[in-house]
Design a protein around this motif. Structure first.
Motif, PDB file in Angstrom:
ATOM      1  N   VAL A   1      71.582   7.452  25.223  1.00 54.66           N
ATOM      2  CA  VAL A   1      72.625   7.499  26.253  1.00 54.66           C
ATOM      3  C   VAL A   1      73.201   6.114  26.521  1.00 54.66           C
ATOM      4  O   VAL A   1      72.497   5.107  26.445  1.00 54.66           O
ATOM      5  CB  VAL A   1      72.067   8.117  27.558  1.00 54.66           C
ATOM      6  N   ARG A   2      74.509   6.074  26.830  1.00 60.03           N
ATOM      7  CA  ARG A   2      75.168   4.819  27.195  1.00 60.03           C
ATOM      8  C   ARG A   2      75.680   4.924  28.627  1.00 60.03           C
ATOM      9  O   ARG A   2      76.147   5.971  29.067  1.00 60.03           O
ATOM     10  CB  ARG A   2      76.355   4.529  26.274  1.00 60.03           C
ATOM     11  N   PHE A   3      75.581   3.804  29.352  1.00 56.65           N
ATOM     12  CA  PHE A   3      76.185   3.694  30.672  1.00 56.65           C
ATOM     13  C   PHE A   3      77.160   2.529  30.609  1.00 56.65           C
ATOM     14  O   PHE A   3      76.767   1.375  30.425  1.00 56.65           O
ATOM     15  CB  PHE A   3      75.112   3.458  31.739  1.00 56.65           C
TER      16      PHE A   3
ATOM     17  N   GLU B   1      77.856  -6.414  32.277  1.00 60.08           N
ATOM     18  CA  GLU B   1      79.208  -6.189  31.796  1.00 60.08           C
ATOM     19  C   GLU B   1      79.210  -5.476  30.452  1.00 60.08           C
ATOM     20  O   GLU B   1      80.199  -4.873  30.069  1.00 60.08           O
ATOM     21  CB  GLU B   1      79.959  -7.518  31.687  1.00 60.08           C
ATOM     22  N   GLN B   2      78.127  -5.588  29.727  1.00 60.51           N
ATOM     23  CA  GLN B   2      78.047  -4.933  28.426  1.00 60.51           C
ATOM     24  C   GLN B   2      77.588  -3.481  28.545  1.00 60.51           C
ATOM     25  O   GLN B   2      77.534  -2.767  27.569  1.00 60.51           O
ATOM     26  CB  GLN B   2      77.078  -5.699  27.511  1.00 60.51           C
ATOM     27  N   GLY B   3      77.235  -3.045  29.751  1.00 63.81           N
ATOM     28  CA  GLY B   3      76.727  -1.697  29.923  1.00 63.81           C
ATOM     29  C   GLY B   3      75.250  -1.621  29.597  1.00 63.81           C
ATOM     30  O   GLY B   3      74.593  -2.623  29.285  1.00 63.81           O
ATOM     31  N   LEU B   4      74.718  -0.421  29.685  1.00 64.12           N
ATOM     32  CA  LEU B   4      73.301  -0.189  29.407  1.00 64.12           C
ATOM     33  C   LEU B   4      73.176   0.859  28.317  1.00 64.12           C
ATOM     34  O   LEU B   4      74.021   1.764  28.197  1.00 64.12           O
ATOM     35  CB  LEU B   4      72.592   0.296  30.680  1.00 64.12           C
TER      36      LEU B   4
ATOM     37  N   SER C   1      76.005  16.224  25.394  1.00 65.08           N
ATOM     38  CA  SER C   1      75.871  16.828  24.074  1.00 65.08           C
ATOM     39  C   SER C   1      74.752  17.849  24.213  1.00 65.08           C
ATOM     40  O   SER C   1      73.597  17.477  24.469  1.00 65.08           O
ATOM     41  CB  SER C   1      75.523  15.793  23.005  1.00 65.08           C
ATOM     42  N   GLY C   2      75.105  19.131  24.108  1.00 65.64           N
ATOM     43  CA  GLY C   2      74.125  20.158  24.425  1.00 65.64           C
ATOM     44  C   GLY C   2      73.794  20.100  25.909  1.00 65.64           C
ATOM     45  O   GLY C   2      74.684  20.076  26.756  1.00 65.64           O
ATOM     46  N   ASN C   3      72.500  20.034  26.235  1.00 63.83           N
ATOM     47  CA  ASN C   3      72.096  19.976  27.654  1.00 63.83           C
ATOM     48  C   ASN C   3      71.638  18.581  28.070  1.00 63.83           C
ATOM     49  O   ASN C   3      71.020  18.411  29.110  1.00 63.83           O
ATOM     50  CB  ASN C   3      70.975  20.989  27.918  1.00 63.83           C
ATOM     51  N   ARG C   4      71.950  17.558  27.262  1.00 67.05           N
ATOM     52  CA  ARG C   4      71.560  16.185  27.581  1.00 67.05           C
ATOM     53  C   ARG C   4      72.795  15.317  27.850  1.00 67.05           C
ATOM     54  O   ARG C   4      73.830  15.473  27.206  1.00 67.05           O
ATOM     55  CB  ARG C   4      70.768  15.564  26.425  1.00 67.05           C
ATOM     56  N   ILE C   5      72.657  14.394  28.771  1.00 64.77           N
ATOM     57  CA  ILE C   5      73.725  13.446  29.081  1.00 64.77           C
ATOM     58  C   ILE C   5      73.725  12.349  28.016  1.00 64.77           C
ATOM     59  O   ILE C   5      72.710  11.688  27.791  1.00 64.77           O
ATOM     60  CB  ILE C   5      73.524  12.833  30.474  1.00 64.77           C
ATOM     61  N   VAL C   6      74.870  12.157  27.362  1.00 56.75           N
ATOM     62  CA  VAL C   6      74.955  11.151  26.298  1.00 56.75           C
ATOM     63  C   VAL C   6      75.768   9.930  26.726  1.00 56.75           C
ATOM     64  O   VAL C   6      75.696   8.883  26.072  1.00 56.75           O
ATOM     65  CB  VAL C   6      75.560  11.742  25.011  1.00 56.75           C
ATOM     66  N   ALA C   7      76.542  10.050  27.799  1.00 60.83           N
ATOM     67  CA  ALA C   7      77.329   8.905  28.259  1.00 60.83           C
ATOM     68  C   ALA C   7      77.662   9.070  29.733  1.00 60.83           C
ATOM     69  O   ALA C   7      77.932  10.173  30.207  1.00 60.83           O
ATOM     70  CB  ALA C   7      78.618   8.764  27.447  1.00 60.83           C
ATOM     71  N   ILE C   8      77.629   7.957  30.450  1.00 63.64           N
ATOM     72  CA  ILE C   8      78.079   7.891  31.837  1.00 63.64           C
ATOM     73  C   ILE C   8      79.021   6.705  31.918  1.00 63.64           C
ATOM     74  O   ILE C   8      78.704   5.614  31.420  1.00 63.64           O
ATOM     75  CB  ILE C   8      76.906   7.711  32.816  1.00 63.64           C
ATOM     76  N   GLU C   9      80.183   6.915  32.520  1.00 64.85           N
ATOM     77  CA  GLU C   9      81.181   5.860  32.613  1.00 64.85           C
ATOM     78  C   GLU C   9      81.525   5.627  34.079  1.00 64.85           C
ATOM     79  O   GLU C   9      81.927   6.555  34.784  1.00 64.85           O
ATOM     80  CB  GLU C   9      82.433   6.258  31.841  1.00 64.85           C
ATOM     81  N   ALA C  10      81.341   4.414  34.533  1.00 63.91           N
ATOM     82  CA  ALA C  10      81.622   4.060  35.928  1.00 63.91           C
ATOM     83  C   ALA C  10      83.028   3.474  36.027  1.00 63.91           C
ATOM     84  O   ALA C  10      83.350   2.510  35.348  1.00 63.91           O
ATOM     85  CB  ALA C  10      80.596   3.050  36.431  1.00 63.91           C
ATOM     86  N   ILE C  11      83.843   4.070  36.878  1.00 65.01           N
ATOM     87  CA  ILE C  11      85.239   3.652  37.035  1.00 65.01           C
ATOM     88  C   ILE C  11      85.466   3.288  38.496  1.00 65.01           C
ATOM     89  O   ILE C  11      85.278   4.129  39.390  1.00 65.01           O
ATOM     90  CB  ILE C  11      86.195   4.779  36.608  1.00 65.01           C
ATOM     91  N   ALA C  12      85.859   2.036  38.738  1.00 63.12           N
ATOM     92  CA  ALA C  12      86.076   1.575  40.106  1.00 63.12           C
ATOM     93  C   ALA C  12      87.481   1.022  40.329  1.00 63.12           C
ATOM     94  O   ALA C  12      87.839   0.703  41.458  1.00 63.12           O
ATOM     95  CB  ALA C  12      85.044   0.506  40.480  1.00 63.12           C
ATOM     96  N   ASP C  13      88.278   0.912  39.270  1.00 61.86           N
ATOM     97  CA  ASP C  13      89.641   0.417  39.403  1.00 61.86           C
ATOM     98  C   ASP C  13      90.431   1.374  40.295  1.00 61.86           C
ATOM     99  O   ASP C  13      90.628   2.540  39.939  1.00 61.86           O
ATOM    100  CB  ASP C  13      90.282   0.339  38.014  1.00 61.86           C
TER     101      ASP C  13
END
Length: 285
Positions: A198-200, A212-215, A260-272
């Motif tokens: 997973v990516r954040f 800044e590079q994410g997790l 993807s299926g029943n798992r979280i593969v990405a979370i994107e935080a948007i604050a603009d």
């Protein structure tokens, strides 16, 4: 350059301009209007000062389409014609883009219509027309890195495809479970909901929340969220289940959640705040 010579140059570029505008706007009539506006802009400028006419025309038509998309989003309008009916042929695309369009098909058209305007422009220009991120950044008023991130977000959403109602309900339940595990500091519960890779990711404004590079990776993302979501709410974010933080009723942070299926593969935080203002967000119980 004479007016006749300029018109010849413009007409040579017209097929590409129409193709870009159709795919950005999802409407043949809107695309024709946009390209006509480009001609008006061109005749109102000193053409001898334009070093690369093709690049200039691509930039102008893209900016005009971006303005139209933003205006449409503010008014809550859809394209006047269904996207898939106005953009059927892929013969006007480069080979790689044609393969992408053929592979994703109607699902891509449905999801593209739900993309944020800046994401839509970044994705279509780069992935379909091979426009470099440096040029896209100029069109959007972002940095090249931000333009690349916008295209990446859009690509993930397109590849995940549209959700049927049962899938949406199941994913809303999974996001709700993620929020509950986050509030309770339930690290194993969080990890169980996350894909191993997973990516954040953060936009430029939300980057103050973390790296800044994410997790990357389930353990790192789970540790970040553990104990954090006390004021977060479940919401529909651009048509998919997501998360918002809205103190005093104003959305300060939106999190898109990709599965993807029943798992979280990405979370994107948007604050603009400008970006958030153009998103479709609806709180859920």
């Amino acid at each position: 350059m004479t007016t006749a010579a300029l018109l010849d140059e413009f007409e040579a570029n017209r097929p590409r301009l129409l193709s870009i505008a159709r795919r950005l706007l999802g409407s043949a009539s809107d695309a024709e209007d946009a390209v006509q506006d480009v001609w008006m802009r061109l005749t109102g400028n000193d053409a001898t000062a334009i070093d690369n006419l093709g690049a200039w025309l691509t930039t102008v038509v893209s900016r005009l389409c971006l303005d139209r998309l933003r205006s449409r989003k503010r008014r809550g309008e859809e394209a006047l014609e269904p996207f898939e009916e106005t953009v059927v042929s892929t013969t006007d695309l480069p080979d790689a883009a044609r393969d992408l369009a053929d592979a994703v098909g109607d699902a891509m058209a449905q999801v593209i219509d739900r993309l944020h305007p800046a994401e839509r422009v970044a994705f279509i220009l780069h992935d379909m027309f091979d426009v470099p991120f440096e040029t896209i950044a100029t069109i959007l008023g972002h940095s090249p890195a931000s333009a690349r991130q916008l295209a990446s977000r859009a690509r993930r959403r397109v590849q995940s495809g549209p959700l049927a109602a049962p899938d949406r309900e199941a994913r809303a339940a999974a996001v709700s479970a993620f929020l509950r595990a986050s509030r309770e500091g339930d690290l194993p519960g969080l990890i169980a909901l996350l894909a191993p890779d997973v990516r954040f990711d953060f936009d430029d404004v939300a980057a103050r929340l973390g790296s800044e590079q994410g997790l990357h990776g389930a353990e790192a993302v789970a540790h970040f969220f553990s104990g954090r979501a006390r004021t977060a709410e479940l919401a529909m974010v651009d048509g998919d289940p997501g998360i918002i933080i809205a103190p005093a009723g104003t959305v300060a942070l939106a999190l898109r959640v990709t599965f993807s299926g029943n798992r979280i593969v990405a979370i994107e935080a948007i604050a603009d705040p400008d970006f958030i203002a153009e998103m479709a967000i609806r709180s859920l119980p």
